[in-house]
Enzyme design. Structure first.
Site, PDB file in Angstrom:
ATOM      1  N   ASP A  53     -30.856 -19.397  -0.762  1.00 35.78           N
ATOM      2  CA  ASP A  53     -29.871 -20.457  -0.646  1.00 35.78           C
ATOM      3  C   ASP A  53     -28.535 -19.891  -1.153  1.00 35.78           C
ATOM      4  OD1 ASP A  53     -28.568 -22.826  -0.183  1.00 35.78           O
ATOM      5  OD2 ASP A  53     -30.125 -24.079  -1.053  1.00 35.78           O
TER       6      ASP A  53
HETATM    7  C1  NOJ Z   1     -26.730 -25.103  -0.041  1.00 36.34           C
HETATM    8  C2  NOJ Z   1     -27.825 -26.004   0.453  1.00 36.34           C
HETATM    9  O1  NOJ Z   1     -28.811 -26.167  -0.554  1.00 36.34           O
HETATM   10  C3  NOJ Z   1     -28.503 -25.499   1.714  1.00 36.34           C
HETATM   11  O2  NOJ Z   1     -29.383 -26.491   2.179  1.00 36.34           O
HETATM   12  C4  NOJ Z   1     -27.481 -25.125   2.762  1.00 36.34           C
HETATM   13  O3  NOJ Z   1     -28.130 -24.678   3.923  1.00 36.34           O
HETATM   14  C5  NOJ Z   1     -26.570 -24.062   2.181  1.00 36.34           C
HETATM   15  N1  NOJ Z   1     -25.887 -24.614   1.037  1.00 36.34           N
HETATM   16  C6  NOJ Z   1     -25.564 -23.537   3.199  1.00 36.34           C
HETATM   17  O4  NOJ Z   1     -24.595 -24.463   3.464  1.00 36.34           O
END
Ligand code: NOJ
Length: 724
Positions: free
Chosen positions: A267
């Site tokens: 993530d």
């Molecule tokens: C953080 C989020 O937890 C995730 O779900 C997302 O895909 C990413 N940011 C990218 O934007």
């Protein structure tokens, strides 16, 4: 030698680390930049230069096809090895056309609908060059305080798994990942992100392996079985080990037990966050731990570019391990058709990306079917003529708060407000006054006075209250799940006028309803419905379509019950037989631990009754099946689409079992006066649970069964599973 092995043989360590690195697009729309903490992607020129040097494998959250084309030209024509870029994005519930937030769509209990909206989203997004979607979110969410429940399918394991698979099929399509309209799906966040302690986003998760395997893993397994070829690690630590550095989770379970051969992406800076977790002593160690645990691609931190080459040179990471991850990424690019035609997804016409009529029609259907009628004393549906309507509340008009918290690429002004949807339905004769009354979380000058004046002039009031779209989503945990104070004050003032009130609830989570709002003559849970919010709500309000949605999350009586879910285990002192004043029971001082509106609940404009439960011989042979059924009858004067639900409970087992578990459901549409017998087949496999040794097992004995309109009601019987 295969082309990919050959390519790996020619790559430098830096180029390999580049393929394992993804960065936020330097040219992203403002909402996309706001969706994550500030990052260091640099200017478009700097990002282009890094692509030229082969130090970037993927970029995400841009939507400009022209810019994607330019970046792809640099990658394939100007970088040393010409490896195409992979363009990714968070296309959670729509690209230009916005469908209901996933939690809302879950209320349709319709995997086919979820597949169709995901397909439409992928068709539009691939038209901008995106080939990789960071969706679906398949985290089971049982604590309404946690803000990200809005992105998923709610609290139930069966529904979660069915929708996870459907959304994967929808995003990826059925013609192979190489198809120019296929978008690689990413079930996320692996794993148990939704079980954050206290409902606090990013918080630690401390749960048993049994709960992991019975509750949190199954939607991931369904998504992977449906063909998902990537997954994203979760921000949380799990029983003391951050998911980004957990070789058991990412290795033994994911790849070993489930045979997953896709890519694992971190993530956003999740690998670097191992330092803040207190699990890695330095960014370099974080890179090593995340990579060796099984995170193939680093998102946004730059950690792999910065440290993997050196970690391989020092021997801390074996060259073959690096090559294995690079191979996975390159093979994925190959499967996505990027080597054959790096511009394949960039050849579409603008029309593909547009929110065209067919997608808007689908958005309206999905929105309609996401609405849940919680309560109705008969005031709904409203008549289109002969009455004056006051639309009151901070969400009645304007383009805000229609999409929900997770829309990066759509234009809010393409969405239809509730006021506009109602006006369109009412036509020229519309007698509709529209007053805000207050802001989302703050009063406005004279707001209540104006609202009360409008209410006095009206015959019926449509009151729209709840959460603003920024009150759920990432990092939006709440300590209470109530409706903000100024809106409650507004509701009290309106109720005092004495006219019938239809309350429409906007939210990204289950809400606690109190006072005048709870006492409204009718209540509709309307979440965030997307582009066709107003038209779909008008369809329901005026009865052109009956409500058919069901709650995918329980609405508790009080915030203090969180986490609350219907399929909890029984205590030794349950309250089913509770008498007023009885002590020493598993209850709160102020309330029994029951829902105000339970999972599965939702009314129709008909009057549906369940009759004649039939369990046949009441015995299920070890290797056979039992047919169970009931007659569903519509005594009302309007058509009704009913969701018939089948629940079971294992009366006594070697592991305590939930008080109810959803095992099947089916919609039936009944004309006024019509009835239909709905039957389900149950087999031994439907009764499986994790035994003491964590293996799936089933034990002979007595089971409760309900054919029911919700998780707390229904016709009840028992049957016996006979021994082998
Ligand atoms: C953080 C989020 O937890 C995730 O779900 C997302 O895909 C990413 N940011 C990218 O934007």
């Amino acid at each position: 030698m295969h082309i990919i092995d050959d390519m790996i043989g020619r790559m430098t360590l830096e180029e390999k680390a580049g393929q394992l690195s993804m960065f936020p697009a330097a040219l992203a729309p403002a909402p996309a930049n706001a969706a994550n903490p500030a990052s260091v992607s640099g200017s478009t020129q700097e990002q282009a230069e890094r692509v030229r040097q082969g130090l970037v494998g993927a970029v995400f959250n841009a939507s400009d096809a022209g810019w994607h084309r330019r970046m792809q030209e640099i990658a394939v024509q100007e970088s040393r090895l010409g490896i195409p870029l992979l363009f990714a994005g968070d296309v959670i519930h729509g690209f230009h056309t916005v469908f209901p937030v996933p939690l809302a769509e879950a209320a349709s209990f319709d995997p086919d609908l979820a597949e169709r909206t995901a397909r439409a989203a992928a068709v539009e997004a691939t038209g901008a060059g995106l080939a990789w979607n960071f969706a679906p979110m398949v985290d089971i969410a049982r604590d309404a305080r946690w803000g990200r429940g809005v992105e998923g399918a709610g609290e139930d394991v069966l529904l979660g798994g069915l929708l996870a698979a459907a959304r994967v099929r929808g995003f990826q399509g059925t013609e192979g990942l190489g198809h120019p309209q296929a978008m690689l799906a990413t079930p996320k966040h692996f794993a148990a992100y939704g079980a954050a302690l206290g409902g606090l986003d990013y918080n630690s998760v401390d749960i048993s392996e049994r709960t992991l395997r019975e509750v949190y893993f199954p939607p991931f397994q369904s998504a992977i079985e449906a063909g998902a070829a990537s997954t994203m690690a979760a921000f949380n630590d799990l029983n003391g080990v951050p998911a980004h550095a957990d070789p058991w989770l990412l290795g033994d379970v994911l790849r070993g037990e489930w045979g997953f051969d896709g890519v694992v992406v971190s993530d956003f800076t999740g690998d670097l966050e191992l330092v803040a977790h207190g699990y890695a002593a330095s960014p370099r160690e974080a890179a090593r731990l995340a990579f060796l645990a099984g995170v193939d691609i680093s998102m946004a931190s730059g950690l792999y570019v910065d440290h993997l080459p050196d970690l391989v040179r020092s021997g801390e990471i074996a060259a073959a391990t690096l090559d294995r991850s690079v191979g996975r990424v390159l093979r994925l690019k190959e499967r996505l058709g990027l080597f054959d035609d790096p511009f394949g997804r960039l050849r579409s016409t603008v029309d593909q990306r547009d929110d065209k009529p067919a997608h808007r029609a689908l958005a309206r259907e999905a929105a309609r079917r996401s609405v849940v009628l919680l309560k109705n004393d008969g005031v709904l549906p409203l008549s289109k003529s002969g009455q004056r309507i006051a639309l009151i509340g901070p969400f009645g008009q304007g383009p805000a708060h229609l999409h929900g918290p997770w829309v990066l690429f759509a234009r809010p002004d393409h969405a239809v407000s509730i006021a506009d949807g109602m006006r369109e339905a009412l036509g020229v004769a519309a007698d509709l006054s529209v007053v805000a009354g207050c802001g989302t979380e703050a009063p406005i000058p004279d707001g209540i006075e104006q609202a009360v004046a409008a209410a006095r002039e009206a015959d019926v009031i449509v009151l729209v209250v709840g959460e603003g779209e920024d009150m759920s989503g990432e990092a939006q945990s709440r300590v209470t799940i109530d409706i903000p104070g100024p809106q409650r004050m507004l509701a009290e003032a309106i109720a005092a006028v004495g006219k019938p009130v239809v309350t429409i609830l906007k939210s990204g989570r289950a809400l606690v309803l109190e006072g005048a709002i709870a006492r409204s003559e009718a209540i509709l849970a309307a979440w965030f419905l997307g582009t066709e919010t107003g038209t779909a709500l008008a369809d329901i309000l005026f009865g052109d379509h009956g409500p058919s949605g069901r709650l995918p999350v329980s609405f508790p009586q009080s915030s203090g019950q969180s986490p609350y879910h219907y399929d909890h285990r029984s205590t030794g002192r349950p309250t089913e037989t509770h008498q007023p004043g009885e002590q020493f029971k598993a209850r709160y001082r102020e309330a029994l631990n029951r829902a105000a509106y339970p999972f599965g609940h939702g009314l129709t404009y008909g009057d549906v009754v369940y009759e004649d439960l039939d369990l046949g011989t009441c015995t299920l042979p070890w290797s056979g099946s039992i047919e169970v059924g009931a007659v569903i009858r519509n005594r009302g004067e309007r058509e009704a689409t009913e969701l018939v639900q089948l629940y079971i409970r294992d009366r006594a087992a070697s592991i305590t079992r939930p008080v109810r578990q959803l095992k099947a459901f089916r919609h039936v549409t009944l004309a006024p006066g019509a009835s239909e017998r709905i039957a389900f087949q149950l087999r031994r496999e439907d009764l499986l649970f994790l035994g003491r040794d964590l293996g799936w097992t089933v034990e002979p004995g007595l089971f409760d069964l309900w054919i029911a309109p919700s998780s707390e009601t229904g016709l009840h019987g028992t049957f016996e599973l006979l021994p082998d």
